[in-house]
Design an enzyme around this catalytic site. Structure first.
Site, PDB file in Angstrom:
ATOM      1  N   LYS A 122     -21.103  -7.739 -20.427  1.00 34.33           N
ATOM      2  CA  LYS A 122     -20.573  -8.745 -21.361  1.00 34.33           C
ATOM      3  C   LYS A 122     -21.194 -10.099 -21.081  1.00 34.33           C
ATOM      4  CE  LYS A 122     -16.460  -6.605 -23.062  1.00 34.33           C
ATOM      5  NZ  LYS A 122     -15.048  -6.405 -22.962  1.00 34.33           N
ATOM      6  N   LYS A 166     -15.170  -1.627 -30.134  1.00 35.33           N
ATOM      7  CA  LYS A 166     -14.423  -2.477 -31.063  1.00 35.33           C
ATOM      8  C   LYS A 166     -15.140  -3.767 -31.368  1.00 35.33           C
ATOM      9  CE  LYS A 166     -10.620  -1.971 -28.366  1.00 35.33           C
ATOM     10  NZ  LYS A 166      -9.268  -1.883 -27.878  1.00 35.33           N
ATOM     11  N   LYS A 224     -22.204   2.613 -26.436  1.00 37.79           N
ATOM     12  CA  LYS A 224     -20.915   3.251 -26.729  1.00 37.79           C
ATOM     13  C   LYS A 224     -20.315   2.679 -28.005  1.00 37.79           C
ATOM     14  CE  LYS A 224     -17.810   0.106 -24.456  1.00 37.79           C
ATOM     15  NZ  LYS A 224     -16.580  -0.218 -23.873  1.00 37.79           N
TER      16      LYS A 224
HETATM   17  P1  TYM Z   1      -9.915  -0.777 -24.290  1.00 46.49           P
HETATM   18  O1  TYM Z   1      -8.753  -1.370 -25.028  1.00 46.49           O
HETATM   19  O2  TYM Z   1     -11.232  -1.441 -24.428  1.00 46.49           O
HETATM   20  O3  TYM Z   1     -10.081   0.725 -24.710  1.00 46.49           O
HETATM   21  C1  TYM Z   1      -8.972   1.599 -24.740  1.00 46.49           C
HETATM   22  C2  TYM Z   1      -9.374   2.952 -24.214  1.00 46.49           C
HETATM   23  O4  TYM Z   1     -10.388   3.526 -25.027  1.00 46.49           O
HETATM   24  C3  TYM Z   1     -11.454   3.988 -24.210  1.00 46.49           C
HETATM   25  N1  TYM Z   1     -12.704   3.872 -24.953  1.00 46.49           N
HETATM   26  C4  TYM Z   1     -13.547   4.887 -25.173  1.00 46.49           C
HETATM   27  N2  TYM Z   1     -13.503   6.193 -24.810  1.00 46.49           N
HETATM   28  C5  TYM Z   1     -14.519   6.979 -25.197  1.00 46.49           C
HETATM   29  N3  TYM Z   1     -15.567   6.529 -25.935  1.00 46.49           N
HETATM   30  C6  TYM Z   1     -15.659   5.238 -26.318  1.00 46.49           C
HETATM   31  N4  TYM Z   1     -16.680   4.798 -27.035  1.00 46.49           N
HETATM   32  C7  TYM Z   1     -14.620   4.351 -25.930  1.00 46.49           C
HETATM   33  N5  TYM Z   1     -14.390   3.030 -26.132  1.00 46.49           N
HETATM   34  C8  TYM Z   1     -13.230   2.758 -25.516  1.00 46.49           C
HETATM   35  C9  TYM Z   1     -11.445   3.053 -23.010  1.00 46.49           C
HETATM   36  O5  TYM Z   1     -12.105   3.626 -21.909  1.00 46.49           O
HETATM   37  C10 TYM Z   1      -9.958   2.894 -22.785  1.00 46.49           C
HETATM   38  O6  TYM Z   1      -9.451   3.972 -22.040  1.00 46.49           O
HETATM   39  N6  TYM Z   1      -8.960  -2.354 -19.646  1.00 46.49           N
HETATM   40  C11 TYM Z   1      -8.645  -1.379 -20.670  1.00 46.49           C
HETATM   41  C12 TYM Z   1      -7.190  -1.439 -21.104  1.00 46.49           C
HETATM   42  C13 TYM Z   1      -6.235  -1.399 -19.980  1.00 46.49           C
HETATM   43  C14 TYM Z   1      -5.804  -0.244 -19.270  1.00 46.49           C
HETATM   44  C15 TYM Z   1      -4.894  -0.726 -18.279  1.00 46.49           C
HETATM   45  C16 TYM Z   1      -6.118   1.107 -19.360  1.00 46.49           C
HETATM   46  C17 TYM Z   1      -5.598  -2.471 -19.454  1.00 46.49           C
HETATM   47  N7  TYM Z   1      -4.764  -2.073 -18.425  1.00 46.49           N
HETATM   48  C18 TYM Z   1      -4.290   0.149 -17.384  1.00 46.49           C
HETATM   49  C19 TYM Z   1      -5.513   1.985 -18.468  1.00 46.49           C
HETATM   50  C20 TYM Z   1      -4.611   1.509 -17.486  1.00 46.49           C
HETATM   51  C21 TYM Z   1      -9.518  -1.644 -21.869  1.00 46.49           C
HETATM   52  O7  TYM Z   1     -10.049  -2.710 -22.032  1.00 46.49           O
HETATM   53  O8  TYM Z   1      -9.546  -0.604 -22.751  1.00 46.49           O
END
Ligand code: TYM
Length: 344
Positions: free
Chosen positions: A119, A213, A210
């Site tokens: 990032k 969003k 990947k």
């Molecule tokens: P976030 O909100 O960016 O994404 C949510 C979840 O989606 C998964 N993900 C993907 N999986 C497969 N292929 C993709 N292209 C893809 N893009 C996103 C992410 O790996 C994630 O599991 N930091 C985390 C949110 C979070 C969290 C936590 C997760 C905050 N606290 C505690 C688990 C436990 C995040 O930014 O995910």
């Protein structure tokens, strides 16, 4: 017997896409549907994580509730006592524990997080907040407060999951008394969720990165709110290659490999069966059509359910869950405060 916890969170800074659904939401919902007699299932919106990069704050409040609606439309059973939904900022212990953990976290350790480095490269200095830098610590707090053993996440979160284990072990060693439950190793997590590795759904327009969003054009991203027709078009114009041979080959044919994976995940067929079905085909059209069909059908079903979600039931469950989660989180926080000398 104290139940083990399965927990995950999905940020609300943009519409969720099928990568989020397949990587994190679906494995958790499967557990909620089939294993909730054995586990406590926590699905939360990490709303404090939503503005680690700049967002339009006038949209945040509604976006958080929309995420909760998506959870329910995707199949999360609200009438199950072992299922909890909550908003991170409604349980202040998350921020308090994060601060404490930050004081035991090395600057170098955070600097090595690849997601931060990525990032950093794509943003200018004004956009890189300290919050973005140390958000894995808040994520560790999210996990450790509830003693979660299993955390379904996509491949991009693997390093953060490993950090959660490291920091838990560090404090357990430093302060006696088993402060934290250590989350299972990443390998054990994959085995538990029936995978051999974390999922990384690729962008359809640029399959070397990947699905994300924060992709500005959205051309290669299938949002859960895309109409089936729009999604179909995105699939049909997905970038492939000029080799003219269907093969599962991540390095040389990332686009085709991504399509094969999507087809397997959304059709419920095994990846092996899908690969065998298409092996040797010299045209990509039939594979694209099959993926477009399965995605369109999935979105149609999902969006019908989304339009029927009962907002009052969500509001009711939130109140209940947030009070229970506060109790659980505060008990962990107190243990930590006592161990580090903040409380008698
Ligand atoms: P976030 O909100 O960016 O994404 C949510 C979840 O989606 C998964 N993900 C993907 N999986 C497969 N292929 C993709 N292209 C893809 N893009 C996103 C992410 O790996 C994630 O599991 N930091 C985390 C949110 C979070 C969290 C936590 C997760 C905050 N606290 C505690 C688990 C436990 C995040 O930014 O995910």
């Amino acid at each position: 017997m104290i139940k083990q916890t399965i927990l995950t969170g999905l940020r609300a800074n943009n519409d969720l896409h099928i990568g989020n659904y397949l990587g994190a939401l679906l494995p958790l919902i499967d557990m909620a549907e089939n294993q909730s007699d054995k586990y406590q299932i926590n699905l939360f919106v990490p709303d404090l994580h939503s503005f680690t990069t700049p967002i339009d704050h006038t949209l945040l409040h509604d976006a958080v509730f929309e995420n909760l609606r998506v959870f329910v439309a995707a199949g999360l059973p609200l009438d199950n006592d072992n299922v909890r939904i909550y908003r991170q900022s409604y349980v202040p212990a998350h921020s308090e524990l994060a601060w404490i953990l930050e004081c035991f976290t090395g600057f170098g350790e955070m600097s090595r997080m690849t997601q931060f480095k990525d990032k950093l490269q794509s943003a200018n200095n004004e956009q890189v907040s300290v919050g973005l830098f140390n958000y894995p610590v808040l994520m560790a707090a999210d996990i450790l407060l509830y003693g979660a053993s299993y955390v379904p996440v996509g491949e991009d979160q693997r390093q953060h999951l490993e950090f959660s284990r490291d920091i838990a072990e560090r404090l357990n060693n430093r302060f006696k008394g088993g402060l934290f439950t250590i989350p299972k190793s990443v390998q054990e997590q994959y085995e538990f969720f029936g995978k051999d590795q974390g999922l990384r759904i690729k962008d359809l327009a640029d399959p070397t990165k990947k699905m994300s969003k924060s992709d500005d054009s959205g051309k290669g991203v299938i949002f859960m709110t895309d109409s089936p027709e729009v999604a179909r078009k995105k699939v049909m114009s997905a970038t492939t290659d000029s080799l003219a041979l269907v093969a599962f080959d991540k390095a040389n044919q990332p686009g085709v490999t991504n399509l094969l994976e999507l087809l397997a995940l959304l059709s419920g067929e095994s990846l092996e069966a899908v690969i065998t079905n298409y092996r040797g085909q010299t045209q990509y059209g039939p594979l694209k059509t099959a993926v477009a069909d399965v995605i369109a059908t999935f979105l149609e079903g999902f969006q019908t359910k989304l339009s029927q979600v009962d907002d009052d039931a969500i509001a009711h469950k939130l109140l209940l869950s947030e009070s229970l989660m506060s109790e659980q989180a505060n008990a962990t926080l107190l243990r930590v405060q006592q161990a580090i000398g903040l409380r008698a």
